[in-house]
Design an enzyme around this catalytic site. Structure first.
Site, short mmCIF file in Angstrom:
data_model
loop_
_atom_site.label_atom_id
_atom_site.label_comp_id
_atom_site.label_asym_id
_atom_site.label_seq_id
_atom_site.Cartn_x
_atom_site.Cartn_y
_atom_site.Cartn_z
N ARG A 195 -8.98 7.80 12.98
CA ARG A 195 -10.23 7.04 13.01
C ARG A 195 -10.69 6.82 14.45
NH1 ARG A 195 -10.27 2.52 8.14
NH2 ARG A 195 -10.10 4.03 6.42
N ARG B 96 -12.03 3.64 -0.64
CA ARG B 96 -13.48 3.64 -0.87
C ARG B 96 -13.97 4.92 -1.56
NH1 ARG B 96 -15.75 3.75 5.21
NH2 ARG B 96 -14.00 2.32 5.48
N ALA C 93 -4.32 6.25 1.63
CA ALA C 93 -5.59 6.83 1.21
C ALA C 93 -6.71 5.80 1.39
CB ALA C 93 -5.51 7.28 -0.25
N ASP D 163 0.81 -1.22 0.00
CA ASP D 163 0.00 0.00 0.00
C ASP D 163 0.85 1.27 0.00
OD1 ASP D 163 -2.70 -0.81 -0.10
OD2 ASP D 163 -2.63 -1.44 1.99
#
Length: 299
Positions: A119, A179, A176, A41
């Site tokens: 988050r 979604r 990033a 990633d």
């Protein structure tokens, strides 16, 4: 024909690269090209590297790196498997955008795993202002020791049910949040966190036209949500513009063309002649009994 050689221990994601290259070679005449792909990633090629930069293709870029960014493996796979084995793709989202704007729940919505500290902060905000934000974790992995503070985890819900809510929060994961294309394709307005990471299409996105931006530390998220509620027609227009952007830039044909043009341009810049190197294996085209092709291609 496609030839590949993998390096390192974690190479499972090569299946996505194999699939798009095989698909392209079935559809168009690809140039002879030789390149490196980062199967993780995180982008790898640092801007401040004292050595000569190495051209590496990655699924995600950052302002601190110089990787050549391709469409993410998630979006690529959804294009290759549209209406197939995947449960989420750009076509399906547009057929499942929930109730009309006026009938959507006015609580901001988010679900996901604990892959970034912000988050955790989002879930904390949701606990403090449940009438404004509905945010919860569906899995703990990175911050398992904090599950008692930010849990319990909730059940997964269909992505299509996200669009019962008027405001969609997009916040980074490990890099990033992949979604974003699907959120844009719905008819809810996206509030996107400022980020050092980007996908292949971010340069074309415009804040306040395609999405509502908020600071990376979430310090103005409540303020931006309040703005959206007080400017409902403007928020609706931003949602519509975001959806139009997705339809005009992120559908299957756009992704195929992006890959083809990317490799075509890269091939034109190569200095050395590509060749099959020692240790490379040929990637075989899949047997396709559903749609057999009996035509004879000319070289």
């Amino acid at each position: 024909q496609v030839y590949i050689k993998t390096y390192g221990e974690h190479v499972g994601f090569r299946i996505f690269m194999d699939a798009i290259l095989l698909s392209l070679t079935r559809k168009v005449k690809m140039p002879d090209v030789e390149f490196f792909v980062n199967l993780g990633d995180w982008p790898l090629e640092k801007k401040k590297s004292p050595q000569n930069l190495h051209p590496i293709f990655s699924w995600c870029g950052s302002i601190e790196s110089k990787d050549i960014v391709m469409p993410t493996y998630d979006l690529t796979d959804s294009v290759l498997e549209t209406m197939g084995r995947v449960s989420l793709d750009m076509m399906s989202v547009q057929a499942n955008t929930g109730p009309p704007w006026e009938d959507k729940n006015t609580t901001a919505f988010w679900r996901g795993r604990d892959s970034r500290k912000e988050r955790l902060e989002l879930v904390k905000l949701s606990r403090k202002y449940p009438e404004i934000i509905d945010a919860a974790f569906t899995n703990f992995f990175f911050f398992k020791h904090d599950e008692s503070l930010y849990g319990p985890i909730v059940k997964h819900i269909s992505f299509f049910d996200f669009f019962k809510y008027k405001y969609q929060i997009n916040i980074d994961g490990t890099v990033a949040a992949y979604r974003l294309p699907y959120l844009l394709a719905g008819n809810s307005v996206v509030l996107k966190q400022d980020s050092i990471y980007y996908e292949h299409f971010y340069n074309e996105l415009q804040p306040w036209k395609h999405y509502i931006p908020f600071k990376s530390d979430l310090s103005d998220l409540l303020e931006k949500l309040q703005w959206a509620k007080e400017h409902d027609e403007e928020a609706k227009n931003i949602a519509k513009s975001g959806q139009e952007f997705a339809r005009n830039n992120l559908m299957g044909d756009h992704i195929f063309c992006y890959y083809f043009k990317l490799f075509q341009e890269y091939a034109s810049l190569q200095v050395n002649e590509p060749k099959i190197r020692d240790g490379m294996e040929k990637v075989q085209q899949p047997d396709d009994d559903l749609f057999p092709c009996t035509c004879h291609r000319k070289k």
